[in-house]
Scaffold this active site. Structure first.
Site, PDB file in Angstrom:
ATOM      1  N   ASP A  37      19.853  52.577  25.416  1.00 46.95           N
ATOM      2  CA  ASP A  37      18.580  53.096  24.893  1.00 46.95           C
ATOM      3  C   ASP A  37      18.358  52.705  23.436  1.00 46.95           C
ATOM      4  OD1 ASP A  37      20.581  54.858  24.049  1.00 46.95           O
ATOM      5  OD2 ASP A  37      19.468  56.680  24.541  1.00 46.95           O
ATOM      6  N   SER A 128      23.263  66.423  27.902  1.00 43.92           N
ATOM      7  CA  SER A 128      22.171  66.560  26.929  1.00 43.92           C
ATOM      8  C   SER A 128      21.711  67.996  26.723  1.00 43.92           C
ATOM      9  CB  SER A 128      20.980  65.678  27.317  1.00 43.92           C
ATOM     10  OG  SER A 128      21.337  64.330  27.216  1.00 43.92           O
ATOM     11  N   SER A 129      22.671  68.883  26.476  1.00 47.82           N
ATOM     12  CA  SER A 129      22.301  70.247  26.122  1.00 47.82           C
ATOM     13  C   SER A 129      21.517  70.267  24.811  1.00 47.82           C
ATOM     14  CB  SER A 129      23.555  71.124  26.005  1.00 47.82           C
ATOM     15  OG  SER A 129      24.469  70.590  25.059  1.00 47.82           O
ATOM     16  N   SER A 130      21.866  69.392  23.876  1.00 49.02           N
ATOM     17  CA  SER A 130      21.162  69.372  22.594  1.00 49.02           C
ATOM     18  C   SER A 130      19.730  68.893  22.754  1.00 49.02           C
ATOM     19  CB  SER A 130      21.909  68.486  21.588  1.00 49.02           C
ATOM     20  OG  SER A 130      22.018  67.158  22.057  1.00 49.02           O
ATOM     21  N   ASP A 174      17.556  60.795  26.194  1.00 50.41           N
ATOM     22  CA  ASP A 174      17.821  62.195  26.514  1.00 50.41           C
ATOM     23  C   ASP A 174      16.561  63.042  26.372  1.00 50.41           C
ATOM     24  OD1 ASP A 174      20.357  61.215  26.696  1.00 50.41           O
ATOM     25  OD2 ASP A 174      21.148  62.300  24.969  1.00 50.41           O
TER      26      ASP A 174
END
Length: 382
Positions: A37, A128-130, A174
């Site tokens: 990405d 990708s909790s953040s 994300d």
């Protein structure tokens, strides 16, 4: 009690008020296309069942007050002063960063707000909790104040917060997957122009996420080093990013390139093509081709990009012993631990769980955790 009911209860208890709205922002799992990405290449994630949940209401002040239910911690910061990172609470910086990034893009909050946040995205697992938290906060603010932002712009602001405020040089995948996910589809993303194409997931396949329980943090890992190495390779070849480098270009111009940087470039060139090929395989329901591509992707991450972990390698091998040619498995996420993603027929899920339970601990000393997911829609009020 549902997660939505739980977050409303937390909000009411902490702020003695009813939230004006609640938002759900999903985590994501990347099926293929790792570290491509930020090289302006292609990725193929899908949003998942696990998500961040945010409740919001105005507080008629010039303060942002936040309660993180999962930590039982509070944060308060002023909109009248420069927003700076919290000295001790890491989670606070994702919230502060989003409010700061919105202001940097011309969307300063007209009044203070109260936020309660919770979530069930496993942290440190590469899901990708953040990003889910960032997108969720941004979406809640956008919805309440009617900010004129589309999903791609919202994702870009969330990424800006993580890059410039938190300090992790992540790409856009994300946040864009969390903002634009589509139920029962993966999302083929061109990270140069942010074009997205929904790719239907075959009905017969389950998405299994296998948590290795090897913990890692992107900010403190070698993630930023990999990005710098990719940029060095692009500079060597005189291209804007490795997205622009072909195999012929690489072979013709690799003379004098540092061996480690050359391996990083080889991986990115191959991974971009594998991602496009995997999207094609999914469109045609070609699980054998998909499995080969996922195996090649994992081998590249292990041998060329050097971001896997022995325990994660063991999980991929064990999953492959069950799946065969009916799907595939590979590490997913930034690397150095975290999760494996597997696509496999629904009827193989039980066997997969049994096989890994029997062998993984003996090979790694760790205990796995397996989540069977479905692809979900992106961030939205609930």
């Amino acid at each position: 009690m549902t997660v939505q009911q739980t977050i409303v209860r937390h909000f009411t208890e902490q702020f003695s008020a009813t939230p004006a709205l609640t938002v759900r922002a999903p985590g994501r799992v990347n099926l293929i296309g790792e570290h491509t990405d930020y090289n302006q290449g292609f990725v193929l994630p899908c949003a998942i069942d696990f998500a961040a949940y945010i409740a919001l209401a105005p507080n008629h002040s010039r303060q942002v007050r936040v309660y993180a239910a999962d930590y039982r911690e509070h944060d308060v910061f002023s909109l009248e002063q420069a927003i700076t990172p919290h000295p001790t609470q890491i989670w606070s910086n994702y919230v502060r960063g989003v409010i700061w990034a919105l202001a940097e893009h011309g969307f300063s909050l007209p009044s203070g707000i109260d936020l309660a946040i919770t979530g069930n995205v496993p942290q440190g697992a590469g899901l990708s909790s953040s990003a889910a938290l960032e997108v969720g906060v941004a979406k809640a603010v956008q919805e309440y104040f009617d900010l004129q932002l589309d999903a791609a712009q919202l994702a870009g602001i969330a990424q800006f917060a993580e890059n410039r405020f938190v300090g992790c040089q992540c790409g856009i995948m994300d946040q864009l997957a969390s903002a634009k996910g589509r139920r029962n589809h993966a999302l083929l993303i061109d990270c140069r122009n942010l074009h997205t194409e929904p790719i239907p997931l075959p009905e017969q396949l389950s998405v299994a996420i296998i948590h290795s329980h090897v913990r890692r943090g992107l900010v403190d890992s070698e993630y930023n080093l990999r990005r710098a190495q990719c940029e060095a390779a692009a500079q060597h070849f005189g291209v804007a990013s490795l997205r622009d480098l072909t195999w012929a270009d690489f072979e013709a111009g690799k003379q004098g390139l540092d061996d480690t940087v050359a391996r990083r470039a080889r991986y990115i060139i191959g991974e971009n093509q594998r991602t496009l090929d995997a999207a094609k395989a999914l469109r045609h329901g070609d699980t054998a081709a998909l499995g080969r591509l996922m195996a090649q992707s994992h081998a590249g991450m292990r041998d060329e990009f050097n971001i896997t972990h022995p325990a994660v390698d063991a999980l991929v091998e064990l999953a492959g012993e069950v799946i065969g040619t009916q799907g595939g498995a590979r590490m997913t996420g930034g690397g150095f631990g975290g999760c494996v993603v597997a696509l496999l027929p629904h009827e193989q899920v039980g066997e997969l769980k049994q096989h890994i339970a029997k062998h993984y601990h003996a090979r790694s000393g760790l205990h796995e955790e397996i989540f069977v997911c479905t692809a979900q829609d992106g961030a939205a009020p609930i």
